[in-house]
Design a protein around this motif. Structure first.
Motif, PDB file in Angstrom:
ATOM      1  N   GLN A 207       0.835  -1.196   0.000  1.00 31.07           N
ATOM      2  CA  GLN A 207       0.000   0.000   0.000  1.00 31.07           C
ATOM      3  C   GLN A 207       0.873   1.250   0.000  1.00 31.07           C
ATOM      4  OE1 GLN A 207      -2.644  -0.187   3.331  1.00 31.07           O
ATOM      5  NE2 GLN A 207      -3.148  -2.314   2.986  1.00 31.07           N
ATOM      6  N   SER A 208       0.227   2.387  -0.259  1.00 30.94           N
ATOM      7  CA  SER A 208       0.989   3.631  -0.272  1.00 30.94           C
ATOM      8  C   SER A 208       1.143   4.120   1.170  1.00 30.94           C
ATOM      9  CB  SER A 208       0.228   4.638  -1.135  1.00 30.94           C
ATOM     10  OG  SER A 208       0.833   5.870  -1.008  1.00 30.94           O
ATOM     11  N   VAL A 209       2.072   3.507   1.872  1.00 29.28           N
ATOM     12  CA  VAL A 209       2.303   3.801   3.290  1.00 29.28           C
ATOM     13  C   VAL A 209       3.814   3.794   3.522  1.00 29.28           C
ATOM     14  CG1 VAL A 209       1.957   2.938   5.644  1.00 29.28           C
ATOM     15  CG2 VAL A 209       0.154   2.643   3.974  1.00 29.28           C
ATOM     16  N   ARG A 228      11.855  -2.140   1.609  1.00 30.51           N
ATOM     17  CA  ARG A 228      10.559  -1.437   1.629  1.00 30.51           C
ATOM     18  C   ARG A 228      10.483  -0.422   2.762  1.00 30.51           C
ATOM     19  NH1 ARG A 228       6.945   1.174   1.745  1.00 30.51           N
ATOM     20  NH2 ARG A 228       4.783   0.949   1.030  1.00 30.51           N
ATOM     21  N   LEU A 229      11.526  -0.356   3.624  1.00 31.01           N
ATOM     22  CA  LEU A 229      11.452   0.557   4.769  1.00 31.01           C
ATOM     23  C   LEU A 229      11.933   1.949   4.373  1.00 31.01           C
ATOM     24  CD1 LEU A 229      12.793  -1.607   7.756  1.00 31.01           C
ATOM     25  CD2 LEU A 229      10.434  -1.208   7.040  1.00 31.01           C
ATOM     26  N   SER A 230      11.240   2.973   4.878  1.00 35.45           N
ATOM     27  CA  SER A 230      11.671   4.352   4.624  1.00 35.45           C
ATOM     28  C   SER A 230      12.761   4.751   5.603  1.00 35.45           C
ATOM     29  CB  SER A 230      10.499   5.318   4.785  1.00 35.45           C
ATOM     30  OG  SER A 230       9.519   5.022   3.848  1.00 35.45           O
ATOM     31  N   ALA A 231      12.780   4.112   6.785  1.00 36.10           N
ATOM     32  CA  ALA A 231      13.823   4.419   7.765  1.00 36.10           C
ATOM     33  C   ALA A 231      13.946   3.231   8.695  1.00 36.10           C
ATOM     34  CB  ALA A 231      13.445   5.660   8.571  1.00 36.10           C
ATOM     35  N   LEU A 232      15.160   2.992   9.167  1.00 32.88           N
ATOM     36  CA  LEU A 232      15.375   1.886  10.106  1.00 32.88           C
ATOM     37  C   LEU A 232      16.436   2.299  11.123  1.00 32.88           C
ATOM     38  CD1 LEU A 232      14.937  -1.096  10.957  1.00 32.88           C
ATOM     39  CD2 LEU A 232      16.750  -1.723   9.380  1.00 32.88           C
ATOM     40  N   ALA A 233      16.111   2.126  12.415  1.00 32.85           N
ATOM     41  CA  ALA A 233      17.097   2.363  13.474  1.00 32.85           C
ATOM     42  C   ALA A 233      17.350   1.026  14.137  1.00 32.85           C
ATOM     43  CB  ALA A 233      16.549   3.361  14.486  1.00 32.85           C
ATOM     44  N   THR A 234      18.617   0.665  14.288  1.00 29.87           N
ATOM     45  CA  THR A 234      18.914  -0.668  14.822  1.00 29.87           C
ATOM     46  C   THR A 234      19.564  -0.629  16.209  1.00 29.87           C
ATOM     47  OG1 THR A 234      20.971  -0.665  13.601  1.00 29.87           O
ATOM     48  CG2 THR A 234      19.113  -1.787  12.573  1.00 29.87           C
ATOM     49  N   ASP A 235      19.722   0.562  16.779  1.00 27.46           N
ATOM     50  CA  ASP A 235      20.166   0.643  18.184  1.00 27.46           C
ATOM     51  C   ASP A 235      19.580   1.912  18.808  1.00 27.46           C
ATOM     52  OD1 ASP A 235      21.860   2.835  17.590  1.00 27.46           O
ATOM     53  OD2 ASP A 235      23.395   1.466  16.861  1.00 27.46           O
ATOM     54  N   PRO A 236      19.612   2.009  20.150  1.00 28.10           N
ATOM     55  CA  PRO A 236      18.972   3.160  20.801  1.00 28.10           C
ATOM     56  C   PRO A 236      19.532   4.500  20.331  1.00 28.10           C
ATOM     57  CG  PRO A 236      19.464   1.463  22.408  1.00 28.10           C
ATOM     58  CD  PRO A 236      20.090   1.024  21.133  1.00 28.10           C
ATOM     59  N   GLN A 237      20.832   4.534  19.975  1.00 23.39           N
ATOM     60  CA  GLN A 237      21.446   5.776  19.498  1.00 23.39           C
ATOM     61  C   GLN A 237      20.752   6.260  18.217  1.00 23.39           C
ATOM     62  OE1 GLN A 237      23.898   7.643  20.924  1.00 23.39           O
ATOM     63  NE2 GLN A 237      23.498   9.066  19.214  1.00 23.39           N
ATOM     64  N   GLN A 238      20.585   5.336  17.259  1.00 24.52           N
ATOM     65  CA  GLN A 238      19.918   5.697  16.004  1.00 24.52           C
ATOM     66  C   GLN A 238      18.449   6.044  16.257  1.00 24.52           C
ATOM     67  OE1 GLN A 238      20.443   2.504  13.216  1.00 24.52           O
ATOM     68  NE2 GLN A 238      22.660   2.744  13.150  1.00 24.52           N
ATOM     69  N   ALA A 239      17.823   5.303  17.197  1.00 22.31           N
ATOM     70  CA  ALA A 239      16.413   5.594  17.507  1.00 22.31           C
ATOM     71  C   ALA A 239      16.281   6.997  18.070  1.00 22.31           C
ATOM     72  CB  ALA A 239      15.885   4.569  18.502  1.00 22.31           C
ATOM     73  N   LEU A 425       7.503   1.053  -4.158  1.00 24.99           N
ATOM     74  CA  LEU A 425       6.391   1.785  -3.522  1.00 24.99           C
ATOM     75  C   LEU A 425       6.842   2.630  -2.334  1.00 24.99           C
ATOM     76  CD1 LEU A 425       3.596  -0.945  -3.532  1.00 24.99           C
ATOM     77  CD2 LEU A 425       3.787   1.045  -5.016  1.00 24.99           C
ATOM     78  N   VAL A 426       8.143   2.618  -2.029  1.00 24.10           N
ATOM     79  CA  VAL A 426       8.617   3.429  -0.896  1.00 24.10           C
ATOM     80  C   VAL A 426       8.309   4.894  -1.203  1.00 24.10           C
ATOM     81  CG1 VAL A 426      10.630   4.168   0.429  1.00 24.10           C
ATOM     82  CG2 VAL A 426      10.445   1.812  -0.339  1.00 24.10           C
ATOM     83  N   PRO A 427       7.498   5.538  -0.355  1.00 26.63           N
ATOM     84  CA  PRO A 427       7.120   6.914  -0.682  1.00 26.63           C
ATOM     85  C   PRO A 427       8.289   7.891  -0.504  1.00 26.63           C
ATOM     86  CG  PRO A 427       5.951   6.124   1.263  1.00 26.63           C
ATOM     87  CD  PRO A 427       6.927   5.076   0.896  1.00 26.63           C
ATOM     88  N   ASP A 428       8.156   9.027  -1.144  1.00 27.71           N
ATOM     89  CA  ASP A 428       9.220  10.022  -1.078  1.00 27.71           C
ATOM     90  C   ASP A 428       9.008  10.875   0.180  1.00 27.71           C
ATOM     91  OD1 ASP A 428      11.309  11.603  -1.804  1.00 27.71           O
ATOM     92  OD2 ASP A 428      10.062  12.967  -2.993  1.00 27.71           O
ATOM     93  N   LEU A 429       9.832  10.658   1.182  1.00 27.14           N
ATOM     94  CA  LEU A 429       9.727  11.441   2.420  1.00 27.14           C
ATOM     95  C   LEU A 429      11.113  12.030   2.708  1.00 27.14           C
ATOM     96  CD1 LEU A 429       7.602   9.424   5.027  1.00 27.14           C
ATOM     97  CD2 LEU A 429       7.115  11.675   4.126  1.00 27.14           C
TER      98      LEU A 429
END
Ligand SMILES: Nc1ncnc2c1ncn2[C@@H]1O[C@H](COP(=O)(O)OP(=O)(O)OP(=O)(O)O)[C@@H](O)[C@H]1O
Ligand SMILES: [Mg+2]
Length: 458
Positions: A207-209, A228-239, A425-429
């Protein structure tokens, strides 16, 4: 001798038939039900309807007119009348029938007899649904549909609606972000939380999400969905870097809505909006779903400096949960436990997460964290989930309703393949561009080595 041969001729096929039916019932209930179980249960229901209703106390005294008519025409004893029955509608997992309640009866009366009805008609379970005032629907389920989950064909998906699991009454459990914007999924290790997330990710991927992930287990659960992910944080620092960006995005969206309300003071009533869904389609920002796997990792701190960062992140998550819905930002939070012992803000954040799904837990306290505010019976149901059935969970929402659900099996490879196929389908953000995960090369895509391996025997 002839008696024996007759017995063998008749008894042999009968025994084989009985044995075959018992085997099919145990091993392939989905085949047994439409061929054998359904006709038997339908005949039992038709033949015993009146007497079963009477035994369950669901009959009422006939009206005086009816009693007079019966005595005048048939001279039989006037019997109490059961609720009027509609036609029997067979389904692939059971059958449905509507009942018109007699004056003075309520759906709870029928629901209280569900267990007795299931034994009387030889089915796995009976569920009662309120259709409209005076009418209830009985859903008879022929076998345990959660032992081998097959999603119904008409599951009712749509934008921000994902049929993610099967309910025990054979209906699809749909995760609908527009009705329940934020959800908490709890469960012990190996209980099936990541499988649940997997279904949500693959459902939303088409979907467009915009999909955003925080997976503090170094990304092992969400990294396979990177394409398909627009952003990914893999540790608390990145989060800690990603969350303020999401909060800013939310504030920008509020400004957009406000501008829309301000620019046209003479706008029609239906054009005035307080969320993104009222904006014209070309102006509407794309919805964002934030998946947080293992929330406790964001709360646990080792040093004083980490504590400040933790407090900031928790405040940002609470703000997203409080204000995100109107800006089209939704939270999907997973964890093993989510109690006050995690620290400041934990219970406040939990209270914002309306949807609750609780997989198998190791203690009652964990089940209470998810379902305690919903219903005490839901807590017992969650505590009774066996480890042999991963993916089984109790789903409720804070309105008090709950049911058992189970996700179908979906391998990580298949889920990752869906994410690769839907990568376009990754939206432009632009705000999230710097958090876009690097897509790992698949082994088959890797360039062939130019070095020729030398044989060790040479
Ligand atoms: N619905 C299901 N049907 C069959 N197997 C399942 C189902 N859900 C999960 N499993 C299996 O159970 C195992 C654990 O599932 P999962 O990784 O989702 O658990 P988890 O709760 O995320 O555990 P952890 O907290 O350790 O990450 C996996 O091997 C998975 O294949
Ligand atoms: Mg997991």
């Amino acid at each position: 001798m002839s008696d024996w041969s007759t017995l063998l001729e008749v008894g042999g096929p009968l025994a084989a038939l009985g044995g075959g039916a018992a085997y099919t019932r145990a091993r392939h209930p989905g085949v047994y039900w439409p061929t054998v179980g359904l006709p038997i249960s339908a005949v039992r229901l038709l033949c015993s309807y009146g007497s079963v209703m009477e035994a369950c106390g669901l009959t009422v005294q006939p009206s005086r007119l009816r009693a007079l008519a019966v005595t005048a025409t048939t001279r039989r004893e006037v019997r109490p009348v059961p609720p009027r029955r509609g036609i029997i509608r067979p389904t692939s997992t059971g059958l449905r029938v509507r009942l018109r309640l007699a004056p003075g009866q309520e759906p709870a009366d029928v629901a209280a007899s569900a267990e007795r009805l299931r034994h009387a008609w030889g089915v796995h379970a009976v569920y009662v649904r309120d259709v409209k005032p005076g009418v209830v629907e009985l859903r008879l389920v022929g076998f345990d549909v959660l032992s081998n989950v097959r999603m119904p064909r008409k599951a009712g998906g749509g934008l921000l609606k994902v049929p993610v699991a099967l309910r025990e009454d054979a209906l699809a459990f749909v995760r609908d972000y527009r009705t329940i914007p934020h959800q908490l999924t709890l469960g012990a290790t190996l209980s099936g939380k990541s499988m649940y997330l997997r279904h949500l990710v693959t459902g939303l991927a088409q979907q467009s999400v915009a999909l955003v992930g925080i997976d503090c287990k170094r990304g092992v659960e969400l990294a396979p969905f990177a394409p398909r992910l627009s952003a990914l944080a893999t540790d608390p620092q990145q989060a800690a870097e990603l969350l303020p960006v999401l909060v800013r995005e939310m504030e920008d969206r509020y400004d957009l809505i406000k501008a829309r309300q301000g620019i046209a003071p003479d706008a029609q009533d239906e054009e005035i909006t307080s969320d993104i869904w009222g904006l014209p389609e070309h102006e509407r920002p794309v919805p964002v779903v934030l998946f947080v796997d293992e929330i406790a990792e964001l709360f646990l701190v080792a040093t004083k400096k980490d504590e400040e960062r933790r407090d900031e992140m928790v405040t940002q998550l609470i703000r997203l949960a409080q204000l995100g819905r109107a800006a089209g930002i939704y939270l999907e939070v997973c964890g093993q436990r989510f109690g006050a012992e995690l620290g400041k803000g934990a219970t406040m954040l939990r209270a914002q997460l309306t949807g609750r799904v609780c997989h198998r837990v190791n203690d009652e306290a964990s089940a209470k964290m998810a379902l305690g505010d919903i219903a005490p019976e839901a807590v017992f149901a969650a505590c009774a989930i066996a480890p042999e059935r991963p993916g089984l969970a109790v789903a409720g929402d804070t309105s008090g309703g709950w049911s058992r659900i189970r996700t179908p099996f979906l391998s990580l490879a298949n889920a990752a393949a869906v994410c690769r196929e839907t990568a376009h389908l990754v939206p432009d953000l632009p705000a999230l561009a710097s958090f876009r995960p690097a897509v790992p090369l698949r082994p088959t895509d890797a360039p062939a080595s130019l070095l020729k391996p030398a044989s060790i025997t040479e």
